[in-house]
Design a protein around this motif. Structure first.
Motif, PDB file in Angstrom:
ATOM      1  N   ALA A  76      39.968  31.754 -36.771  1.00 39.09           N
ATOM      2  CA  ALA A  76      40.305  32.288 -38.096  1.00 39.09           C
ATOM      3  C   ALA A  76      41.418  31.483 -38.750  1.00 39.09           C
ATOM      4  O   ALA A  76      41.403  31.263 -39.970  1.00 39.09           O
ATOM      5  CB  ALA A  76      40.704  33.758 -37.979  1.00 39.09           C
ATOM      6  N   ALA A  77      42.375  31.035 -37.940  1.00 42.71           N
ATOM      7  CA  ALA A  77      43.445  30.202 -38.491  1.00 42.71           C
ATOM      8  C   ALA A  77      42.875  28.901 -39.058  1.00 42.71           C
ATOM      9  O   ALA A  77      43.328  28.423 -40.105  1.00 42.71           O
ATOM     10  CB  ALA A  77      44.490  29.912 -37.413  1.00 42.71           C
ATOM     11  N   GLN A  78      41.879  28.336 -38.379  1.00 46.06           N
ATOM     12  CA  GLN A  78      41.225  27.121 -38.876  1.00 46.06           C
ATOM     13  C   GLN A  78      40.403  27.404 -40.127  1.00 46.06           C
ATOM     14  O   GLN A  78      40.420  26.644 -41.096  1.00 46.06           O
ATOM     15  CB  GLN A  78      40.334  26.527 -37.780  1.00 46.06           C
ATOM     16  N   ASP A  79      39.653  28.502 -40.115  1.00 46.18           N
ATOM     17  CA  ASP A  79      38.732  28.807 -41.217  1.00 46.18           C
ATOM     18  C   ASP A  79      39.456  29.276 -42.481  1.00 46.18           C
ATOM     19  O   ASP A  79      39.036  28.961 -43.595  1.00 46.18           O
ATOM     20  CB  ASP A  79      37.738  29.895 -40.790  1.00 46.18           C
ATOM     21  N   TYR A  80      40.531  30.062 -42.305  1.00 44.06           N
ATOM     22  CA  TYR A  80      41.163  30.712 -43.456  1.00 44.06           C
ATOM     23  C   TYR A  80      42.610  30.279 -43.691  1.00 44.06           C
ATOM     24  O   TYR A  80      43.186  30.602 -44.733  1.00 44.06           O
ATOM     25  CB  TYR A  80      41.121  32.238 -43.287  1.00 44.06           C
ATOM     26  N   GLY A  81      43.217  29.583 -42.714  1.00 44.59           N
ATOM     27  CA  GLY A  81      44.586  29.118 -42.884  1.00 44.59           C
ATOM     28  C   GLY A  81      45.651  30.158 -42.637  1.00 44.59           C
ATOM     29  O   GLY A  81      46.824  29.928 -42.947  1.00 44.59           O
ATOM     30  N   VAL A  82      45.259  31.304 -42.082  1.00 52.83           N
ATOM     31  CA  VAL A  82      46.212  32.396 -41.855  1.00 52.83           C
ATOM     32  C   VAL A  82      46.638  32.384 -40.387  1.00 52.83           C
ATOM     33  O   VAL A  82      45.785  32.459 -39.498  1.00 52.83           O
ATOM     34  CB  VAL A  82      45.593  33.760 -42.219  1.00 52.83           C
ATOM     35  N   PRO A  83      47.931  32.307 -40.083  1.00 48.84           N
ATOM     36  CA  PRO A  83      48.376  32.211 -38.684  1.00 48.84           C
ATOM     37  C   PRO A  83      48.010  33.449 -37.874  1.00 48.84           C
ATOM     38  O   PRO A  83      47.992  34.569 -38.412  1.00 48.84           O
ATOM     39  CB  PRO A  83      49.904  32.085 -38.809  1.00 48.84           C
ATOM     40  N   PRO A  84      47.751  33.279 -36.580  1.00 49.66           N
ATOM     41  CA  PRO A  84      47.425  34.435 -35.729  1.00 49.66           C
ATOM     42  C   PRO A  84      48.463  35.544 -35.791  1.00 49.66           C
ATOM     43  O   PRO A  84      48.108  36.736 -35.784  1.00 49.66           O
ATOM     44  CB  PRO A  84      47.346  33.820 -34.330  1.00 49.66           C
ATOM     45  N   GLU A  85      49.749  35.179 -35.857  1.00 51.32           N
ATOM     46  CA  GLU A  85      50.780  36.221 -35.804  1.00 51.32           C
ATOM     47  C   GLU A  85      50.744  37.136 -37.024  1.00 51.32           C
ATOM     48  O   GLU A  85      51.133  38.310 -36.940  1.00 51.32           O
ATOM     49  CB  GLU A  85      52.177  35.616 -35.638  1.00 51.32           C
ATOM     50  N   ILE A  86      50.271  36.647 -38.167  1.00 50.97           N
ATOM     51  CA  ILE A  86      50.167  37.503 -39.347  1.00 50.97           C
ATOM     52  C   ILE A  86      49.002  38.482 -39.183  1.00 50.97           C
ATOM     53  O   ILE A  86      49.125  39.680 -39.468  1.00 50.97           O
ATOM     54  CB  ILE A  86      49.993  36.664 -40.627  1.00 50.97           C
ATOM     55  N   VAL A  87      47.874  37.998 -38.703  1.00 54.15           N
ATOM     56  CA  VAL A  87      46.722  38.866 -38.454  1.00 54.15           C
ATOM     57  C   VAL A  87      47.072  39.906 -37.392  1.00 54.15           C
ATOM     58  O   VAL A  87      46.791  41.103 -37.544  1.00 54.15           O
ATOM     59  CB  VAL A  87      45.499  38.032 -38.016  1.00 54.15           C
ATOM     60  N   VAL A  88      47.702  39.466 -36.317  1.00 56.38           N
ATOM     61  CA  VAL A  88      48.104  40.375 -35.242  1.00 56.38           C
ATOM     62  C   VAL A  88      49.120  41.398 -35.748  1.00 56.38           C
ATOM     63  O   VAL A  88      49.065  42.581 -35.388  1.00 56.38           O
ATOM     64  CB  VAL A  88      48.664  39.569 -34.052  1.00 56.38           C
ATOM     65  N   GLY A  89      50.042  40.961 -36.604  1.00 58.50           N
ATOM     66  CA  GLY A  89      51.031  41.881 -37.163  1.00 58.50           C
ATOM     67  C   GLY A  89      50.400  42.978 -37.991  1.00 58.50           C
ATOM     68  O   GLY A  89      50.769  44.154 -37.871  1.00 58.50           O
ATOM     69  N   ILE A  90      49.431  42.630 -38.828  1.00 58.88           N
ATOM     70  CA  ILE A  90      48.748  43.626 -39.662  1.00 58.88           C
ATOM     71  C   ILE A  90      48.050  44.673 -38.809  1.00 58.88           C
ATOM     72  O   ILE A  90      48.213  45.891 -39.008  1.00 58.88           O
ATOM     73  CB  ILE A  90      47.708  42.933 -40.578  1.00 58.88           C
ATOM     74  N   ILE A  91      47.255  44.233 -37.851  1.00 57.25           N
ATOM     75  CA  ILE A  91      46.449  45.175 -37.053  1.00 57.25           C
ATOM     76  C   ILE A  91      47.361  46.066 -36.213  1.00 57.25           C
ATOM     77  O   ILE A  91      47.077  47.252 -36.007  1.00 57.25           O
ATOM     78  CB  ILE A  91      45.443  44.415 -36.174  1.00 57.25           C
ATOM     79  N   GLY A  92      48.493  45.500 -35.762  1.00 54.43           N
ATOM     80  CA  GLY A  92      49.433  46.294 -34.988  1.00 54.43           C
ATOM     81  C   GLY A  92      50.133  47.346 -35.816  1.00 54.43           C
ATOM     82  O   GLY A  92      50.262  48.501 -35.393  1.00 54.43           O
ATOM     83  N   VAL A  93      50.601  46.976 -36.995  1.00 51.13           N
ATOM     84  CA  VAL A  93      51.268  47.938 -37.859  1.00 51.13           C
ATOM     85  C   VAL A  93      50.294  49.032 -38.309  1.00 51.13           C
ATOM     86  O   VAL A  93      50.645  50.213 -38.349  1.00 51.13           O
ATOM     87  CB  VAL A  93      51.892  47.225 -39.081  1.00 51.13           C
ATOM     88  N   GLU A  94      49.071  48.646 -38.630  1.00 53.02           N
ATOM     89  CA  GLU A  94      48.112  49.610 -39.170  1.00 53.02           C
ATOM     90  C   GLU A  94      47.636  50.631 -38.137  1.00 53.02           C
ATOM     91  O   GLU A  94      47.644  51.833 -38.410  1.00 53.02           O
ATOM     92  CB  GLU A  94      46.909  48.879 -39.777  1.00 53.02           C
ATOM     93  N   THR A  95      47.203  50.172 -36.964  1.00 48.43           N
ATOM     94  CA  THR A  95      46.555  51.109 -36.026  1.00 48.43           C
ATOM     95  C   THR A  95      46.901  50.879 -34.558  1.00 48.43           C
ATOM     96  O   THR A  95      46.228  51.436 -33.685  1.00 48.43           O
ATOM     97  CB  THR A  95      45.020  51.028 -36.161  1.00 48.43           C
ATOM     98  N   ILE A  96      47.927  50.112 -34.263  1.00 49.43           N
ATOM     99  CA  ILE A  96      48.236  49.733 -32.869  1.00 49.43           C
ATOM    100  C   ILE A  96      46.964  49.198 -32.204  1.00 49.43           C
ATOM    101  O   ILE A  96      46.564  49.617 -31.129  1.00 49.43           O
ATOM    102  CB  ILE A  96      48.851  50.886 -32.048  1.00 49.43           C
ATOM    103  N   TYR A  97      46.293  48.281 -32.901  1.00 53.79           N
ATOM    104  CA  TYR A  97      45.121  47.575 -32.358  1.00 53.79           C
ATOM    105  C   TYR A  97      43.985  48.538 -32.023  1.00 53.79           C
ATOM    106  O   TYR A  97      43.326  48.418 -31.004  1.00 53.79           O
ATOM    107  CB  TYR A  97      45.533  46.703 -31.161  1.00 53.79           C
ATOM    108  N   GLY A  98      43.787  49.494 -32.938  1.00 52.08           N
ATOM    109  CA  GLY A  98      42.666  50.414 -32.803  1.00 52.08           C
ATOM    110  C   GLY A  98      42.980  51.711 -32.101  1.00 52.08           C
ATOM    111  O   GLY A  98      42.093  52.566 -31.979  1.00 52.08           O
TER     112      GLY A  98
END
Length: 311
Positions: A76-98
């Protein structure tokens, strides 16, 4: 039922199906209450807010999520340019990874907010239109997929899945990233990661740009009123930012885009400040709050650092 008929006509859906579905929605008074604005005069406190989202449990869950999905995060970082830590941060804040997908049926939440949004809210008419549009998107998706709209759980606002997408965000930014011909934001980490990264790219994420820089103030030239006027919208060039008494150093002096002064209040203690970039602003497109954006950034950083410490 009038709205059901309007949705069916607009979307080309089976009118009886739409009527029957809306008829099964439950009114949830607690949802209406939760939509009331917070009482005025309550001081914001960044340290308290931060502690709700950045703790050992969430960091540990983030490390496990990153380990289990490392290849997808890197893709995803290659395809969209968004670092893993930002994606991981969002999912963690929103739902604690489900782990916390919400305690309300999405159908009930959206119907309640479409028909019983609190009239005392200062933007009631605008918000009613918004939630009726979300209800329309939600019904259209389930009609097209032949799935049961009574089943999905979500937040009191109708947000769904690990990343808590609203129905319109799912329709616009959802990605089938695991290639199984469907978008599943509840059970497919690949789809979740791809969709969050696509969301940020869609809102203008700039690869390689920091989210914020340290800032201090020159009291002799400080024009705090002017610096705070645009709120979190990046408006100032580096030169104009510094001309108003905000002092930047190091890499921040080479920043090419606009900046905003981000204030994080700490109750009765002095606030903290950073210089927010356009990427900081992009994170607030997920939730219009500098406190939220900083929590996403710092949770992602904490998880990344924990990953780097592992043998």
């Amino acid at each position: 039922m009038r709205l059901a008929d309007e949705i069916a006509a607009k979307r080309g859906l089976d009118a009886e199906w739409v009527r029957g579905t809306i008829a099964q929605a439950q009114n949830l008074p607690v949802v209406s209450r939760l939509m009331q604005p917070a009482p005025g005069g309550t001081p914001k406190n960044w340290r308290v807010y931060r502690s709700r989202f950045i703790d050992p449990i969430r960091i540990g869950a983030g490390v496990r999520f990153w380990q289990e999905n490392r290849a997808t995060l890197e893709r995803a970082a290659q395809d969209y340019g968004v670092p893993p830590e930002i994606v991981v941060g969002i999912i963690g804040v929103e739902t604690i990874y489900g782990q916390q997908l919400g305690d309300f049926r999405v159908l009930d939440a959206l119907a309640t907010l479409s028909f019983d949004f609190p009239a005392s809210h200062p933007r009631a008419e605008e918000r009613i239109r918004y939630f009726r549009g979300e209800l329309e998107q939600f019904l259209a998706r389930h009609h097209a997929n032949r799935t049961d709209p009574r089943r999905p759980p979500g937040s009191y606002a109708g947000a769904m899945g690990m990343p808590q997408f609203m129905p319109s965000s799912l329709a616009r930014w959802g990605v089938d990233y695991d290639g199984d011909k469907k978008i599943d934001l509840t059970r497919s980490p690949e789809d979740v990661i791809g969709s969050v990264a696509n969301y940020f790219k869609g809102y203008g994420w700039t690869p390689g740009m920091p989210t914020h820089y340290p800032v201090r103030f020159d009291a002799a030239r400080l024009d705090m009123e002017a610096l705070m006027a645009p709120d979190i919208l990046p408006t100032f060039s580096v030169a104009s930012f510094q001309a108003k008494g905000a002092v930047l150093e190091g890499a921040a002096l080479e920043h090419k885009g606009p900046l905003a002064l981000i204030e994080l209040q700490n109750g009765s203690d002095p606030p903290q400040y950073v210089a927010g970039t356009e990427n900081f602003y992009v994170i607030t497109r997920y939730n219009w709050s500098s406190y939220y954006a900083m929590s996403v950034i710092e949770l992602g950083q904490e998880v990344k650092q924990a990953m780097e410490r592992r043998p």
